[in-house]
Design a protein around this motif. Structure first.
Motif, PDB file in Angstrom:
ATOM      1  N   VAL A 265       0.837  -1.203   0.000  1.00 54.12           N
ATOM      2  CA  VAL A 265       0.000   0.000   0.000  1.00 54.12           C
ATOM      3  C   VAL A 265       0.874   1.255   0.000  1.00 54.12           C
ATOM      4  O   VAL A 265       1.864   1.328   0.722  1.00 54.12           O
ATOM      5  CB  VAL A 265      -0.923   0.030   1.247  1.00 54.12           C
ATOM      6  CG1 VAL A 265      -1.759   1.302   1.281  1.00 54.12           C
ATOM      7  CG2 VAL A 265      -1.807  -1.207   1.289  1.00 54.12           C
ATOM      8  N   LEU A 266       0.483   2.231  -0.822  1.00 48.14           N
ATOM      9  CA  LEU A 266       1.114   3.553  -0.856  1.00 48.14           C
ATOM     10  C   LEU A 266       0.056   4.607  -0.547  1.00 48.14           C
ATOM     11  O   LEU A 266      -1.078   4.512  -1.020  1.00 48.14           O
ATOM     12  CB  LEU A 266       1.685   3.850  -2.239  1.00 48.14           C
ATOM     13  CG  LEU A 266       2.732   2.910  -2.806  1.00 48.14           C
ATOM     14  CD1 LEU A 266       3.115   3.342  -4.215  1.00 48.14           C
ATOM     15  CD2 LEU A 266       3.931   2.863  -1.904  1.00 48.14           C
ATOM     16  N   VAL A 267       0.455   5.630   0.219  1.00 47.92           N
ATOM     17  CA  VAL A 267      -0.388   6.795   0.460  1.00 47.92           C
ATOM     18  C   VAL A 267       0.455   8.020   0.140  1.00 47.92           C
ATOM     19  O   VAL A 267       1.577   8.166   0.624  1.00 47.92           O
ATOM     20  CB  VAL A 267      -0.876   6.861   1.927  1.00 47.92           C
ATOM     21  CG1 VAL A 267      -1.644   8.160   2.175  1.00 47.92           C
ATOM     22  CG2 VAL A 267      -1.731   5.655   2.277  1.00 47.92           C
ATOM     23  N   ASP A 268      -0.080   8.901  -0.691  1.00 45.26           N
ATOM     24  CA  ASP A 268       0.643  10.115  -1.084  1.00 45.26           C
ATOM     25  C   ASP A 268       0.594  11.136   0.051  1.00 45.26           C
ATOM     26  O   ASP A 268      -0.475  11.629   0.407  1.00 45.26           O
ATOM     27  CB  ASP A 268       0.030  10.696  -2.361  1.00 45.26           C
ATOM     28  CG  ASP A 268       0.898  11.768  -2.995  1.00 45.26           C
ATOM     29  OD1 ASP A 268       1.786  12.324  -2.313  1.00 45.26           O
ATOM     30  OD2 ASP A 268       0.688  12.055  -4.185  1.00 45.26           O
ATOM     31  N   ALA A 269       1.758  11.438   0.650  1.00 45.78           N
ATOM     32  CA  ALA A 269       1.852  12.406   1.749  1.00 45.78           C
ATOM     33  C   ALA A 269       2.601  13.666   1.314  1.00 45.78           C
ATOM     34  O   ALA A 269       3.165  14.373   2.149  1.00 45.78           O
ATOM     35  CB  ALA A 269       2.539  11.750   2.953  1.00 45.78           C
ATOM     36  N   ARG A 270       2.573  13.953   0.009  1.00 46.35           N
ATOM     37  CA  ARG A 270       3.225  15.165  -0.515  1.00 46.35           C
ATOM     38  C   ARG A 270       2.166  16.248  -0.656  1.00 46.35           C
ATOM     39  O   ARG A 270       1.300  16.158  -1.535  1.00 46.35           O
ATOM     40  CB  ARG A 270       3.872  14.869  -1.870  1.00 46.35           C
ATOM     41  CG  ARG A 270       4.930  13.758  -1.791  1.00 46.35           C
ATOM     42  CD  ARG A 270       5.341  13.291  -3.153  1.00 46.35           C
ATOM     43  NE  ARG A 270       4.188  12.699  -3.836  1.00 46.35           N
ATOM     44  CZ  ARG A 270       4.237  12.166  -5.050  1.00 46.35           C
ATOM     45  NH1 ARG A 270       5.364  12.150  -5.734  1.00 46.35           N
ATOM     46  NH2 ARG A 270       3.139  11.651  -5.599  1.00 46.35           N
ATOM     47  N   PRO A 271       2.194  17.286   0.199  1.00 46.12           N
ATOM     48  CA  PRO A 271       1.124  18.287   0.223  1.00 46.12           C
ATOM     49  C   PRO A 271       0.810  18.948  -1.111  1.00 46.12           C
ATOM     50  O   PRO A 271      -0.332  19.297  -1.373  1.00 46.12           O
ATOM     51  CB  PRO A 271       1.625  19.329   1.224  1.00 46.12           C
ATOM     52  CG  PRO A 271       2.566  18.585   2.094  1.00 46.12           C
ATOM     53  CD  PRO A 271       3.205  17.552   1.210  1.00 46.12           C
ATOM     54  N   HIS A 272       1.789  19.123  -1.992  1.00 45.36           N
ATOM     55  CA  HIS A 272       1.548  19.825  -3.256  1.00 45.36           C
ATOM     56  C   HIS A 272       1.343  18.879  -4.429  1.00 45.36           C
ATOM     57  O   HIS A 272       1.270  19.309  -5.577  1.00 45.36           O
ATOM     58  CB  HIS A 272       2.681  20.815  -3.528  1.00 45.36           C
ATOM     59  CG  HIS A 272       2.824  21.823  -2.430  1.00 45.36           C
ATOM     60  ND1 HIS A 272       1.869  22.787  -2.169  1.00 45.36           N
ATOM     61  CD2 HIS A 272       3.773  21.985  -1.485  1.00 45.36           C
ATOM     62  CE1 HIS A 272       2.232  23.506  -1.131  1.00 45.36           C
ATOM     63  NE2 HIS A 272       3.381  23.037  -0.693  1.00 45.36           N
ATOM     64  N   SER A 273       1.221  17.594  -4.141  1.00 43.48           N
ATOM     65  CA  SER A 273       1.003  16.602  -5.194  1.00 43.48           C
ATOM     66  C   SER A 273      -0.460  16.601  -5.639  1.00 43.48           C
ATOM     67  O   SER A 273      -1.358  16.765  -4.811  1.00 43.48           O
ATOM     68  CB  SER A 273       1.372  15.214  -4.666  1.00 43.48           C
ATOM     69  OG  SER A 273       0.916  14.207  -5.543  1.00 43.48           O
TER      70      SER A 273
END
Length: 189
Positions: free
Chosen positions: A83-91
């Motif tokens: 599992v991946l979760v995107d934690a890049r605020p500007h993504s």
């Protein structure tokens, strides 16, 4: 080698073509030229690690602060629900998640770009996961979110048989989101 985009900005799945015969199989698990075609610098990966887990074990959800870390992840023995979760605020895919089966039949390698949270659940009795990482580990930059965070609602296919104390004491997605983006930020802002 086929390359698939994973639905989170920058995440890739490298899927080789194993050659099978009466002796077993042979497959290439990494190809420098293919990696370069998709913007990866093969020389940037400075550390190889391996974990062994038993069925039902969850490892994650982990990430790195600062400039993050990129990882190439594959399952060398058994199978995992990854599992991946995107934690890049500007993504454009901030807060989104994807999952994929990694196993020792397809030998797919998942590219995890910097700024994502990563975790997996072992689906087989003995599961070996191999990582190529582009930075030395610095514990002061570790980030983690609980595997069962109610806001993320990650679906784990098996009951949890083991998880580390560190992962059990991880914070919430809301706490990490507030740290990264400021309080009262919602996904998609």
């Amino acid at each position: 080698m086929r390359v698939e985009r994973m639905g989170i900005d920058g995440a890739l799945l490298f899927v080789p073509t194993p050659h099978r015969d009466d002796r077993g199989l042979f497959t290439r698990t990494f190809d420098k030229l293919t990696a370069e075609r998709f913007g990866l610098d093969p020389a940037a990966f400075v550390q190889d690690s391996q974990s062994r887990s038993r069925r039902g074990t969850i490892r994650g959800m982990h990430g790195r602060s600062g400039r993050g870390e990129a990882k190439l992840v594959r399952c060398a023995r058994g199978a995992v629900h990854d599992v991946l979760v995107d934690a890049r605020p500007h993504s454009p895919t901030f807060g989104e998640q994807v999952s994929v089966l990694l196993d020792d039949e397809t030998f797919a390698t998942l590219y995890v770009p910097p700024g994502l949270l990563h975790g997996f659940q072992a689906l087989t009795e003995q599961t070996d996961v191999c990582y190529r990482i582009d930075r030395e580990h610095d514990p002061s930059e570790d980030l983690s979110v609980r595997y069962d965070d109610p806001e993320l609602r990650i679906h784990w296919p098996l009951p949890v048989s083991a998880i580390s104390d560190r992962d059990l004491s991880a914070g919430s997605w809301a706490q990490l989101r507030d740290r990264l983006c400021g309080p009262n930020t919602t996904i998609g802002e």
